[in-house]
Design an enzyme around this catalytic site. Structure first.
Site, short mmCIF file in Angstrom:
data_model
loop_
_atom_site.label_atom_id
_atom_site.label_comp_id
_atom_site.label_asym_id
_atom_site.label_seq_id
_atom_site.Cartn_x
_atom_site.Cartn_y
_atom_site.Cartn_z
CG MET A 74 4.66 -4.11 -7.41
SD MET A 74 5.53 -3.31 -5.88
CE MET A 74 6.93 -4.45 -5.80
CE1 TYR A 79 8.97 -7.30 -5.61
CE2 TYR A 79 7.13 -8.28 -6.67
CZ TYR A 79 7.75 -8.06 -5.56
OH TYR A 79 7.26 -8.63 -4.39
N GLY A 124 0.63 -1.81 -6.95
CA GLY A 124 1.23 -2.19 -5.72
C GLY A 124 1.33 -1.10 -4.58
CD GLU A 147 -2.54 -4.27 -9.95
OE1 GLU A 147 -1.72 -4.07 -8.86
OE2 GLU A 147 -3.52 -3.60 -10.21
CE1 TYR A 243 -11.71 1.00 30.72
CE2 TYR A 243 -12.76 -0.78 29.80
CZ TYR A 243 -12.98 0.42 30.36
OH TYR A 243 -13.97 1.03 30.72
#
Length: 281
Positions: A74, A79, A124, A147, A243
């Site tokens: 990001m 952001y 991200g 992060e 199925y």
């Protein structure tokens, strides 16, 4: 052949020549920002995926990055800082658009998808990586969950994406340490299907994509959706679901692949299912 739309932060290119027939290339196209994802990119990815899904000439989509990075995650300026300072509805829309193109559209895309990881893949960017059906990386591609290094836990669905693909000990290690790892290690952990030398990355990706492009797209979609859905089902529920999926796939297949395959194998003796796909008429 239709002309792809133009965007500011992403790009679509159609495969050139017979070797790339049926391949749609989708680029993170912010090379000056190492293809970091911002709100504009998230909005444009939604539109790009819509176009690729509707384009008849596209049978496989390859998601990759322009320049030296796949995506650095990001965009911290746009952001986080700018969105955090905006009214609440701006943050809600940014989060909604990010989720919309990644784990709602990309993960359930009607056509096969391949992540071609050509360079940096951070934070991200792990979510769209995992949302692609298959992934091939350059051996020297650089991965990382950075992060924790700047004061937050992994955002969005990154932790969920990791739990879906790699062993718990590896996930905990890289989330907690913020250390980087390369394409070879990503392959060993099964974050990607395989890692190849950088100078062979495109050729190998085209080889895999071309194989998928030559197969029955209707059946491929049923097969890949089945794998993703049954992970959260009991054995009894999965049996019933698979199925039903089988019956729906074969009953609504416009090219009647099951009948073609059985005829070529049992009657014509022209191919063996274990060695390749049937000859599509």
């Amino acid at each position: 052949m239709s002309t792809p739309p133009s965007f500011e932060t992403v790009a679509i290119e159609l495969g050139e020549g017979p070797d790339e027939a049926g391949i749609g290339w989708l680029f993170f196209d912010r090379p000056d920002k190492r293809n970091a994802m911002n709100p504009t990119l998230n909005r444009e990815m939604i539109a790009a995926l819509e176009w690729l899904e509707a384009a008849d000439e596209v049978r496989v989509v390859v998601l990759t990055g322009r320049g030296e990075a796949w995506s650095a995650g990001m965009d911290l300026q746009e952001y986080f800082r700018e969105v955090d300072a905006a009214p609440p509805h701006v943050e809600l829309r940014a989060r909604r658009d990010s989720a919309e193109w990644q784990w709602r559209r990309l993960i359930h895309f009607a056509k096969p998808t391949i992540a071609m990881v050509n360079g940096w893949c951070f934070g991200g960017a792990f979510t769209p990586l995992v949302c692609c059906d298959l992934a091939i990386a350059a051996e020297d591609a650089s991965f990382g969950l950075s992060e924790v290094n700047w004061g937050i836990p992994p955002g969005g669905l990154v932790s969920r994406a990791l739990a879906e693909t790699i062993p718990a000990r590896d996930a905990q290690w890289y989330v907690m340490t913020g250390e980087r790892f390369d394409g070879r290690q990503a392959s060993a952990m099964r974050l990607v299907n395989e890692a190849v030398p950088g100078d062979r990355l495109r050729a190998r990706t085209v080889e895999v994509a071309s194989r998928l492009a030559g197969m029955n797209t209707h059946v491929l979609r049923a097969a890949k959706v089945g794998v993703k859905k049954v992970r959260q089902m009991s054995w009894d529920v999965a049996e019933d679901y698979l199925y039903a999926k089988l019956d729906a796939a074969t009953g609504h297949d416009p090219e009647q692949g099951k009948q073609q395959g059985l005829t070529q194998f049992l009657d014509d003796k022209t191919y063996r299912p274990g060695l390749g796909a049937y000859e599509r008429s």
